[in-house]
Design an enzyme around this catalytic site. Sequence first.
Site, PDB file in Angstrom:
ATOM      1  N   ASP A   1     -61.409  90.080  22.178  1.00 16.12           N
ATOM      2  CA  ASP A   1     -62.124  89.372  23.949  1.00 16.12           C
ATOM      3  C   ASP A   1     -60.647  89.354  24.261  1.00 16.12           C
ATOM      4  O   ASP A   1     -59.283  89.892  23.413  1.00 16.12           O
ATOM      5  CB  ASP A   1     -62.408  87.887  23.288  1.00 16.12           C
TER       6      ASP A   1
ATOM      7  N   GLU B   1     -60.921  85.540  19.321  1.00  8.63           N
ATOM      8  CA  GLU B   1     -59.269  84.892  18.960  1.00  8.63           C
ATOM      9  C   GLU B   1     -58.622  83.936  19.933  1.00  8.63           C
ATOM     10  O   GLU B   1     -57.562  82.627  19.652  1.00  8.63           O
ATOM     11  CB  GLU B   1     -58.229  86.548  18.740  1.00  8.63           C
TER      12      GLU B   1
HETATM   13 ZN   LIG Z   1     -54.038  88.747  20.978  1.00  2.11          ZN
END
Ligand SMILES: [Zn+2]
Length: 375
Positions: A68, A133
């Site tokens: 992501d 994340e």
């Molecule tokens: Zn990163």
Amino acid sequence: MSQAIELTRDLISRRSVTPADEGCQTLLAQHLERIGFVIEPLPFGNVANLWARRGDRRPLFCFAGHTDVVPTGPLDEWDSDPFVPEIREGVLYGRGAADMKSGLAAMVTAAEEFVALHPQHSGSIAFLITSDEEGPSVDGTRRVVELLQTRGERIDWCLMGEPSSEVCIGDTIKVGRRGSLSGRLTVHGVQGHIAYPQLADNPVHALAPALAELVSRSWDQGTEHFQPTSFQVSNINSGTGAPNVIPGELKARFNLRYSPVQTLENLKNTVEGILRRHGVRFTLDWYLSGEPFYTPPGVLSSAVTEAVAEVTGVPPRLSTGGGTSDGRFIAPLGAQVVELGVVNASIHKVNECVRLADIDALQRMYCNLLRRLLV
Ligand SMILES: [Zn+2]
């Protein structure tokens, strides 16, 4: 153009704004499956996760990272479309170029090169990839680690491909991170007319001296490897908008970045103690984003140091600075965790970019690392 650069471009063209994955993990899994990895997609909620493993022996070496990316910000400030990879003068531009699609591409192509040369390598190689994340980090690495724990699957060495370098590729690796503890504070007062303060209780005035003490306090001296603990206010709000009204309430948010010298309980007790000593009436909600972790010098950090120096000629600086990373979830498994990736100067900004030569250098460092650990 190298395979690592081709794969980075392919990943950038997928619009994987957190927590979307947009097929990035499928693409990586296709590469890994071809060289004998067992592929396990582990979706939780709207988050895509991938666990891929080659071999069933220990030690288990794991590459970790995320597909992501953060949102683009204002599109008109970009010199080219953030999701159309563009090369200008040896630099590749696009959202995720540095954080961390080039890292993922370097890992996967390093594994391909290594397995072709050493199909009978010792131990096992794994990949732990998430699409959560940059977001809340609830259904990502944390969940996969929980699952590994219930299966008794142990990671011995983990290399996170987060952009750790500061000026030149390989100048800095991270061997730990500080902890991050946030507080949401409400100070209770009594609203009233500004001309009759004796009939009111001003929460701004109540908090001010306590806040002065909190921000000027020396929490600790840090350690050889960690910066001292710091306290920062991120938001503070009070007032009704009217110039003649004492507000009835104040809301503030703050964050502590703390070294392993501190304990969670001690930090909470200290903050609450200071507020009470100043007579502040308050409610306080705590949120722990991550405990500190630290990988002392050992097999992994030496191997990474040598793998980098083989390419650059200079051993990297060992750092624990910066924000938290998913290493906070992996380290408690007992794994040694080190972060090595490209230069982080442009991450989360407009015109995020990575030097093409740095992608190839990182790929060589990862290959060297696999050779040093698993041959
Ligand atoms: Zn990163």
